[in-house]
Enzyme design. Structure first.
Site, mmCIF file in Angstrom:
data_model
loop_
_atom_site.group_PDB
_atom_site.id
_atom_site.type_symbol
_atom_site.label_atom_id
_atom_site.label_comp_id
_atom_site.label_asym_id
_atom_site.label_seq_id
_atom_site.Cartn_x
_atom_site.Cartn_y
_atom_site.Cartn_z
ATOM 1 N N GLU A 209 -35.043 -27.843 4.469
ATOM 2 C CA GLU A 209 -35.520 -28.150 3.110
ATOM 3 C C GLU A 209 -34.274 -28.318 2.261
ATOM 4 O OE1 GLU A 209 -38.589 -28.521 1.904
ATOM 5 O OE2 GLU A 209 -39.692 -28.052 3.723
ATOM 6 N N CYS A 243 -34.791 -27.725 -7.031
ATOM 7 C CA CYS A 243 -34.511 -28.790 -6.066
ATOM 8 C C CYS A 243 -35.292 -30.051 -6.375
ATOM 9 C CB CYS A 243 -34.821 -28.313 -4.651
ATOM 10 S SG CYS A 243 -36.508 -27.747 -4.453
HETATM 11 P P1 NAD Z 1 -26.448 -23.514 0.016
HETATM 12 O O1 NAD Z 1 -26.663 -24.555 1.039
HETATM 13 O O2 NAD Z 1 -25.071 -23.338 -0.521
HETATM 14 O O3 NAD Z 1 -26.895 -22.078 0.551
HETATM 15 C C1 NAD Z 1 -28.132 -21.847 1.187
HETATM 16 C C2 NAD Z 1 -27.981 -20.730 2.193
HETATM 17 O O4 NAD Z 1 -27.018 -21.105 3.177
HETATM 18 C C3 NAD Z 1 -27.503 -19.391 1.617
HETATM 19 O O5 NAD Z 1 -28.298 -18.343 2.169
HETATM 20 C C4 NAD Z 1 -26.062 -19.281 2.070
HETATM 21 O O6 NAD Z 1 -25.681 -17.957 2.354
HETATM 22 C C5 NAD Z 1 -26.024 -20.086 3.351
HETATM 23 N N1 NAD Z 1 -24.734 -20.761 3.527
HETATM 24 C C6 NAD Z 1 -23.918 -21.286 2.568
HETATM 25 N N2 NAD Z 1 -22.805 -21.831 3.114
HETATM 26 C C7 NAD Z 1 -22.914 -21.648 4.453
HETATM 27 C C8 NAD Z 1 -22.075 -21.983 5.576
HETATM 28 N N3 NAD Z 1 -20.908 -22.623 5.431
HETATM 29 N N4 NAD Z 1 -22.500 -21.625 6.819
HETATM 30 C C9 NAD Z 1 -23.686 -21.009 6.980
HETATM 31 N N5 NAD Z 1 -24.488 -20.646 5.962
HETATM 32 C C10 NAD Z 1 -24.121 -20.957 4.721
HETATM 33 O O7 NAD Z 1 -27.499 -23.853 -1.127
HETATM 34 P P2 NAD Z 1 -27.671 -23.148 -2.530
HETATM 35 O O8 NAD Z 1 -26.477 -23.469 -3.378
HETATM 36 O O9 NAD Z 1 -28.064 -21.726 -2.362
HETATM 37 O O10 NAD Z 1 -28.940 -23.957 -3.096
HETATM 38 C C11 NAD Z 1 -28.822 -25.174 -3.748
HETATM 39 C C12 NAD Z 1 -29.218 -26.344 -2.870
HETATM 40 O O11 NAD Z 1 -30.438 -26.098 -2.221
HETATM 41 C C13 NAD Z 1 -29.446 -27.629 -3.671
HETATM 42 O O12 NAD Z 1 -28.909 -28.724 -2.967
HETATM 43 C C14 NAD Z 1 -30.953 -27.734 -3.730
HETATM 44 O O13 NAD Z 1 -31.450 -29.035 -3.932
HETATM 45 C C15 NAD Z 1 -31.350 -27.178 -2.420
HETATM 46 N N6 NAD Z 1 -32.701 -26.659 -2.466
HETATM 47 C C16 NAD Z 1 -33.681 -27.288 -1.760
HETATM 48 C C17 NAD Z 1 -34.993 -26.831 -1.833
HETATM 49 C C18 NAD Z 1 -36.113 -27.479 -1.074
HETATM 50 O O14 NAD Z 1 -37.179 -26.899 -1.041
HETATM 51 N N7 NAD Z 1 -35.923 -28.632 -0.473
HETATM 52 C C19 NAD Z 1 -35.260 -25.714 -2.614
HETATM 53 C C20 NAD Z 1 -34.248 -25.111 -3.316
HETATM 54 C C21 NAD Z 1 -32.957 -25.578 -3.228
#
Ligand code: NAD
Length: 455
Positions: A209, A243
């Protein structure tokens, strides 16, 4: 259980004790709903501490949302979880065919910070409903909320059913190195690729997602005041950190000024003259996020807002006018309260511009024209969206929610969440009373008969 072997340890339990049995799943979901009610104010306070979320938004978009998801799931679970007979073709007569939903086993749920409670628990509800054991990794950027999530889940589930792992990148990577049976990831497209690479190593099925730039297209027939109100609501909710927020708006060139005037009065109605002191306006997640956003705002194009205060992570509802596709603000997902308005001259060209870009998570169209509605749905690929509204498609459990291409793969909500966390096992049972010899060698003289059966 130690972090390095958490998946294997839970799989051993899953193998020896079997999947969570249906009665237990229901009991746990009922207990989860009660625990959420008991801890409602702690959850709301945590969301206020981490994101400045108002009590109203905390309830509607997080706590109440999950209550509703649990109630809906409980209402339908018996039906979803039952094995279903499906028709059997004549060629297989007199056998019977059945599809059995079974849990994948041990699922990993990784969630982001923007709706930290909802985005962690919504997949969890379906994973439990389907009978899985689950490891949950909430976001490190919302430590208060993640702590409350861990406490609430520990009240409801045994350690052999649901485990919460708190931590950041290192902990997530330690989890991703292990072989889970399903991975459900919500977050950025960049991290989505890391997760998918890790899943490929074990051939683990997954849902992604993700995010992206979700367009909002307004045509000349639209009710402009209503479009401005609904668009501003979807954009400035959670300070734009949604998002499916409309990332940018396309509006007919001759209506741009009127639309911006409407937005100005909506922002005033929603948050008053100084949104900084409004109890209904949130804060950005971090200073890094604040700095990134600041770089995207062109002061010369700022028509509304633009004020900011780094020490409070405050960024005013901001609208940019006369934005072009080549402007920096159009290069990445904004994920903050900045709304670029792009004037266009021709509806079909505007649609082409959208269709030429990466497939968005959401698309919003404001129009009174039936042909425009049909054209947009037919010509543009997007995860999901609304006509004459924003964001609300995700509130209908009958609409699968998810992205497509770079905005994600797979979907969930309502029945789809149960299906996402289930493998559908097909079983064909043949009678032993007869044994039709037609399929067996030697085949001489049988092909003609076979052709009578196979159309
Ligand atoms: P992110 O990708 O930075 O983090 C999400 C998760 O991934 C966190 O739990 C984090 O600990 C983990 N993570 C981060 N970097 C990592 C790495 N290098 N290796 C492994 N795990 C890692 O996202 P965010 O900043 O928390 O959220 C924002 C993003 O999420 C935006 O792009 C938004 O559009 C998207 N989003 C999508 C939805 C959806 O339903 N499609 C919902 C909410 C947010």
């Amino acid at each position: 259980m130690n972090l390095g072997s958490i998946a294997a340890d839970l799989r051993t339990v899953h193998r020896t004790e079997g999947p969570l049995e249906l009665g237990l799943r229901k009991k746990r979901l009922v207990a989860l709903r009660s625990a959420i009610d008991r801890n409602g104010s702690a959850i709301a306070d945590a969301l206020a501490a981490d994101l400045g979320k108002s009590a109203f938004e905390a309830y509607v978009s997080e706590i109440g949302f999950i209550r509703e998801e649990i109630s809906y799931t409980l209402e339908h679970l018996e039906d979803w979880a039952s094995a279903k007979r499906v028709p059997t073709p004549m060629t297989l007569f007199p056998g019977k065919s059945t599809v059995h939903p079974e849990p994948y086993g041990v699922a990993l749920i990784i969630s982001p910070w923007n709706y930290p409670f909802q985005l962690c628990l919504s997949p969890l509800v379906g994973a439990i409903a389907a009978g899985n054991r689950v490891v949950v990794k909430p976001s490190e950027f919302v430590p208060t909320t993640s702590g409350v999530i861990a406490a609430v889940l520990a009240e409801v589930f045994a350690e052999t059913e649901v485990r919460v792992v708190l931590g950041g990148v290192a902990e997530t990577q330690a989890l991703l190195a292990q072989a889970f049976d399903y991975i459900f990831f919500t977050g950025s497209t960049a991290v989505g690729k890391i997760v998918m690479r890790a899943a490929a190593e074990h051939l683990t099925p997954l849902t992604l997602e993700l995010g992206g730039k979700s367009p909002c297209l307004i045509d000349s027939s639209a009710n402009l005041a209503l479009a401005a109100r609904r668009c501003a609501w979807g954009k400035f909710l959670n300070s734009g950190q949604t998002c499916v927020a409309p990332d940018y708006v396309l509006v007919p060139r001759d209506l741009q000024h009127r639309f911006i005037d409407e937005l100005r009065s909506v922002v005033q109605d929603f948050y008053g003259g100084d949104p900084k002191v409004s109890p209904d306006y949130g804060r950005l997640i971090s200073e890094a996020h604040f700095d990134r956003l600041l770089k995207l705002v062109d002061a010369d194009k700022t028509a509304i807002g633009g004020e900011h205060l780094r020490s409070e992570r405050y960024f005013a509802p901001t609208v940019l006018r006369d934005v072009r596709w080549s402007d920096p603000v159009m290069e990445e997902e904004i994920f903050g309260p900045v709304l670029p308005v792009l004037p266009y001259d021709d509806f079909s060209e505007a649609l082409d511009q959208i269709a030429a870009r990466p497939k968005p998570l959401a698309l919003y169209l404001f129009t009174d024209h039936q042909t425009a509605k049909e054209e947009v749905v037919r010509r543009v690929s997007f995860g999901g969206g609304c006509i004459n509204d924003t964001v609300l498609h995700l509130a209908n459990p009958n609409l699968p929610f998810g992205g497509v291409g770079p905005s994600g793969m797979g979907s969930y909500h309502g029945r789809r969440t149960f299906e996402t966390f289930s493998h559908f096992k097909s079983v064909f049972e043949q009678t032993t009373a007869v044994d039709v010899p037609l399929r067996y060698p030697p085949y001489k003289g049988k092909l003609g008969w076979m052709k009578l059966f196979l159309r």
